[in-house]
Design an enzyme around this catalytic site. Structure first.
Site, PDB file in Angstrom:
ATOM      1  N   ASP A 169     -39.439  34.668 -18.590  1.00 28.25           N
ATOM      2  CA  ASP A 169     -38.723  35.736 -17.867  1.00 28.25           C
ATOM      3  C   ASP A 169     -37.362  35.250 -17.353  1.00 28.25           C
ATOM      4  O   ASP A 169     -36.345  35.915 -17.545  1.00 28.25           O
ATOM      5  CB  ASP A 169     -39.541  36.224 -16.669  1.00 28.25           C
ATOM      6  CG  ASP A 169     -40.738  37.064 -17.081  1.00 28.25           C
ATOM      7  OD1 ASP A 169     -40.666  37.744 -18.111  1.00 28.25           O
ATOM      8  OD2 ASP A 169     -41.748  37.035 -16.348  1.00 28.25           O
ATOM      9  N   LYS A 223     -49.981  37.408 -14.063  1.00 27.46           N
ATOM     10  CA  LYS A 223     -49.117  36.251 -14.344  1.00 27.46           C
ATOM     11  C   LYS A 223     -49.514  34.985 -13.581  1.00 27.46           C
ATOM     12  O   LYS A 223     -49.267  33.883 -14.060  1.00 27.46           O
ATOM     13  CB  LYS A 223     -47.652  36.590 -14.049  1.00 27.46           C
ATOM     14  CG  LYS A 223     -47.061  37.588 -15.030  1.00 27.46           C
ATOM     15  CD  LYS A 223     -45.590  37.821 -14.758  1.00 27.46           C
ATOM     16  CE  LYS A 223     -45.035  38.904 -15.654  1.00 27.46           C
ATOM     17  NZ  LYS A 223     -43.574  39.036 -15.547  1.00 27.46           N
TER      18      LYS A 223
END
Ligand code: ATR
Length: 297
Positions: A110, A74
């Site tokens: 997220d 990420k």
């Protein structure tokens, strides 16, 4: 259900991570494409850190529509993209890449996915609320950023390694009233709080049964949320239920981060209900709903 088939016009999407075999995203996303009649397919690729650059080059070469990026890529993916959305840059992590006419743009869904799940499943209005966050890792960063946009009264971040909580609070202080500190403050902070969120791995399989906080610190006015979804009901949530708290499990975050990614890619509202069904089926839990107050649908 709309007609769905694969042909020479099919646009490919994928999730990349290491490990990846456990990912529920292919099942969830392919069901969403099928349900909406979008000519796309979604795969999972096991990409190790040394293969990340080639994977992104491959994404460009194949003209893929987008990708989801999971642990451990990420952060590392950021310099490989053409542009990073402001909120993903502030969080320092990308979980969704959109290929917009050849330009790869990074987003983070997220945190916003988590907040959408929390609000839909518990009905809570977060404005003016006092929030305690356990953990200061990558998951916590996205959550804190997204929670700041809901105008809470304050967010207290605490972590086993207190310096990481303080650093996170400092990084996020431009976006809202975020403080960091050590675990010794936890009993008092929880006593004053409206919402308690666990972002640590404590309680996740194979360590189910462990809770990050003493059950005696919980009180019935709390909304208690855990981003862990394996098990669906963690020891923390079980303790919280016994105390009369409103509880919220982690599966909704998985669904809603995917729903936002789907919407960024396609411009079509995500079929959240069928995505829930697909994931629950894949987990062998067909027929059960989200852990929490509402239906999330
Ligand atoms: P993620 O990106 O999923 O948040 P991470 O960055 O590895 O994962 O963060 C994991 C979090 O769980 C951290 O806050 C970690 O605390 P430390 O920063 O002190 O390592 C926390 N954590 C993991 N195991 C823990 C344990 N046994 N007790 C308390 N906290 C724990």
């Amino acid at each position: 259900m709309a007609q769905w088939h694969l042909d020479s016009q099919t646009v490919l999407y994928a999730v990349i991570g290491d490990p990846i075999v456990q990912s529920k995203s292919p099942v969830m996303m392919n069901r969403a494409f099928r349900d909406t009649g979008i000519n796309a397919a979604y795969a999972a690729f096991h990409v190790r850190p040394e293969g990340l650059q080639a994977a992104i080059a491959g994404m460009r070469a194949f003209g893929m529509g987008g990708m989801n990026v999971t642990i451990p890529h990420k952060q590392a993916v950021i310099p490989l993209l053409d542009e990073v959305d402001q909120s993903a840059a502030a969080i320092g992590a990308v979980n969704t890449i959109v290929n917009r006419n050849g330009r790869l743009i990074g987003y983070n869904t997220d945190g916003i996915g988590y907040v959408r799940s929390l609000k839909e499943e518990t009905g809570i209005d977060l404005s003016g609320k006092r929030i305690v966050i356990l953990g200061a890792g990558g998951g916590a960063r996205g959550l804190v950023y997204a929670l700041c946009r809901e105008r809470p009264a304050r967010i207290f971040v605490t972590n086993r390694t207190a310096e990481k909580a303080e650093q996170l609070a400092q990084d996020m202080s431009a976006f809202g009233p975020v403080e960091g500190g050590g675990m010794e403050h936890l009993p008092r902070r929880i006593a004053e709080a409206d919402v308690l969120i666990n972002t640590t791995s404590v309680g996740m399989a194979p360590q189910e049964g462990m809770s990050p906080v003493d059950a005696g610190w919980l009180h019935s006015g709390l909304v208690v949320s855990d981003i862990i979804y394996n098990p669906m009901e963690t020891a923390l949530l079980r303790d919280a239920k016994e105390k009369g708290c409103t509880v919220h499990g982690g599966l909704g975050m998985l669904i809603h981060q995917g729903a936002y990614a789907f919407e960024y890619w396609t411009g079509v509202a995500a079929p959240v209900q069928v995505m829930w069904e697909a994931v629950l089926e894949a987990m062998g839990l067909a027929g059960s709903g989200p852990v929490g107050g509402g239906t999330g649908r």
